[in-house]
Design an enzyme around this catalytic site. Structure first.
Site, PDB file in Angstrom:
ATOM      1  N   LYS A   1     -52.610 -21.844 -96.936  1.00  0.00           N
ATOM      2  CA  LYS A   1     -51.278 -22.144 -96.405  1.00  0.00           C
ATOM      3  C   LYS A   1     -50.586 -23.206 -97.258  1.00  0.00           C
ATOM      4  O   LYS A   1     -49.396 -23.106 -97.554  1.00  0.00           O
ATOM      5  CB  LYS A   1     -51.389 -22.612 -94.946  1.00  0.00           C
ATOM      6  CG  LYS A   1     -51.738 -21.465 -93.990  1.00  0.00           C
ATOM      7  CD  LYS A   1     -52.174 -21.908 -92.598  1.00  0.00           C
ATOM      8  CE  LYS A   1     -52.612 -20.689 -91.783  1.00  0.00           C
ATOM      9  NZ  LYS A   1     -53.146 -21.004 -90.454  1.00  0.00           N
TER      10      LYS A   1
ATOM     11  N   GLN B   1     -54.454 -26.055 -86.839  1.00  0.00           N
ATOM     12  CA  GLN B   1     -55.367 -24.934 -87.110  1.00  0.00           C
ATOM     13  C   GLN B   1     -56.368 -24.777 -85.961  1.00  0.00           C
ATOM     14  O   GLN B   1     -56.982 -25.750 -85.520  1.00  0.00           O
ATOM     15  CB  GLN B   1     -56.090 -25.177 -88.444  1.00  0.00           C
ATOM     16  CG  GLN B   1     -56.948 -24.015 -88.917  1.00  0.00           C
ATOM     17  CD  GLN B   1     -56.144 -22.760 -89.272  1.00  0.00           C
ATOM     18  OE1 GLN B   1     -54.989 -22.829 -89.699  1.00  0.00           O
ATOM     19  NE2 GLN B   1     -56.748 -21.598 -89.096  1.00  0.00           N
TER      20      GLN B   1
ATOM     21  N   ASP C   1     -46.065 -21.447 -85.533  1.00  0.00           N
ATOM     22  CA  ASP C   1     -47.141 -20.497 -85.229  1.00  0.00           C
ATOM     23  C   ASP C   1     -46.724 -19.535 -84.115  1.00  0.00           C
ATOM     24  O   ASP C   1     -47.346 -18.496 -83.917  1.00  0.00           O
ATOM     25  CB  ASP C   1     -48.371 -21.270 -84.711  1.00  0.00           C
ATOM     26  CG  ASP C   1     -49.525 -21.261 -85.691  1.00  0.00           C
ATOM     27  OD1 ASP C   1     -49.576 -20.366 -86.554  1.00  0.00           O
ATOM     28  OD2 ASP C   1     -50.379 -22.159 -85.588  1.00  0.00           O
TER      29      ASP C   1
HETATM   30  N1  GUN Z   1     -56.708 -19.687 -86.495  1.00  0.00           N
HETATM   31  C1  GUN Z   1     -56.787 -18.387 -86.830  1.00  0.00           C
HETATM   32  N2  GUN Z   1     -55.549 -17.881 -87.038  1.00  0.00           N
HETATM   33  C2  GUN Z   1     -54.683 -18.883 -86.824  1.00  0.00           C
HETATM   34  C3  GUN Z   1     -53.260 -18.982 -86.910  1.00  0.00           C
HETATM   35  O1  GUN Z   1     -52.526 -18.030 -87.189  1.00  0.00           O
HETATM   36  N3  GUN Z   1     -52.747 -20.208 -86.631  1.00  0.00           N
HETATM   37  C4  GUN Z   1     -53.526 -21.267 -86.277  1.00  0.00           C
HETATM   38  N4  GUN Z   1     -52.920 -22.412 -85.991  1.00  0.00           N
HETATM   39  N5  GUN Z   1     -54.830 -21.200 -86.195  1.00  0.00           N
HETATM   40  C5  GUN Z   1     -55.403 -20.018 -86.475  1.00  0.00           C
END
Ligand code: GUN
Length: 286
Positions: free
Chosen positions: A52, A96, A119
């Site tokens: 990211k 996350q 998100d």
């Molecule tokens: N863990 C697995 N996929 C995601 C996601 O798309 N966003 C976040 N914040 N955590 C994750």
């Protein structure tokens, strides 16, 4: 029939180029900013977060990573989120997941200001999505929709079967397809006779977390199959939730793993961050 492969890499590259150009065009007004919070040292989470950060930089988006040890208190994490809620150069906040067991994911997600929830996990954004209002859409479902649209795969009146009912993927992707006038069936681990449902589907979305679980017998001739899985075989190689080699021989479209849904998830995060920044700056979409 042998499927046409939907390359998430290709769709993502095109979208990321557009995002980069928009970020560049905004440079005299503001730089979109994304805050990422990583708690603990889960290897997969660390690797997602690095991806990211790298993609944000490439798009010209400012990204700030806060790493916290796995034993921090819930209060400390909530305070950090609150700080980012008020930080003017941050337009998107991502915590996350998963979080350590002693921290409530629900509380943390609900602490993120909905207008910075890139998100799309906050109940306000989920509710807005469900009622067809403008909202940050969760990145993986949003990315899946973009791939289907990129390939002009018809959705209206089509039968989409979702296998998996997570809050992150299964439930919201069904809702987005419903918003596009598809007929949606949700299947999950307790579904009796999964094949009965999936074999009727024009579109199958596999989000089970079970390696190569969807076989040729599960799908209809000519269906479009989207594989959200990211699993490892016993020999350590990556695979999805779909048995790609056999299913591709029967379907019209299929996404590979890796190089399918994965690159789209990050792309939609960049997209949401850009939208948030534009809104903050009062810049309208053209
Ligand atoms: N863990 C697995 N996929 C995601 C996601 O798309 N966003 C976040 N914040 N955590 C994750």
């Amino acid at each position: 029939m042998t499927a046409s492969i939907i390359s998430g890499k290709e769709v993502a590259a095109e979208l990321r180029q557009q995002i980069k150009e928009e970020v560049h065009a905004l440079q005299d007004t503001l730089t979109p900013g994304l805050a990422v919070i990583l708690v603990g040292d889960n290897t997969a989470s660390r690797s997602y977060v690095k991806g990211k950060e790298k993609a944000s930089k490439e798009a010209g988006i400012y990204s700030e990573l806060t790493e916290m040890p796995s034993d921090i208190t819930e209060e400390t994490l909530l305070n950090k989120v609150e700080e980012y809620n008020h930080q003017d150069d941050i337009h998107g906040i991502l915590v996350q997941l998963p979080l350590p067991d002693h921290i409530s994911e629900k509380k943390v997600i609900e602490r993120i200001a909905p207008q910075k929830d890139v998100d799309g996990f906050h109940p306000i954004n989920i509710g807005r999505m469900m009622t067809g209002q403008e909202a940050f859409l969760p990145c993986t479902p949003f990315g899946i929709l973009q791939m289907l649209k990129y390939k002009n795969i018809p959705l209206e009146g089509k039968h989409a079967v979702i296998v998996g009912r997570s809050n992150i993927v299964g439930k919201p992707v069904g809702q987005l397809l419903l918003n596009e006038n598809a007929t949606v069936t949700y299947c999950h681990s307790r579904t009796a006779d999964l094949k009965h449902h999936t074999s009727q589907a024009d579109i199958v979305i596999a989000a089970t977390g079970k390696a190569e679980f969807i076989k040729q017998e599960h799908v209809k001739e000519g269906a479009a199959v989207i594989d959200v899985g990211m699993n490892r075989r016993e020999d350590g190689t990556l695979c999805g939730d779909v048995d790609f080699e056999e299913v591709k021989e029967k379907t019209s479209f299929i996404t590979p793993v890796p190089g399918g849904v994965g690159p789209m998830t990050i792309t939609m995060l960049l997209y949401n961050t850009l939208q948030s920044a534009k809104k903050h700056a009062g810049v309208r979409n053209s």
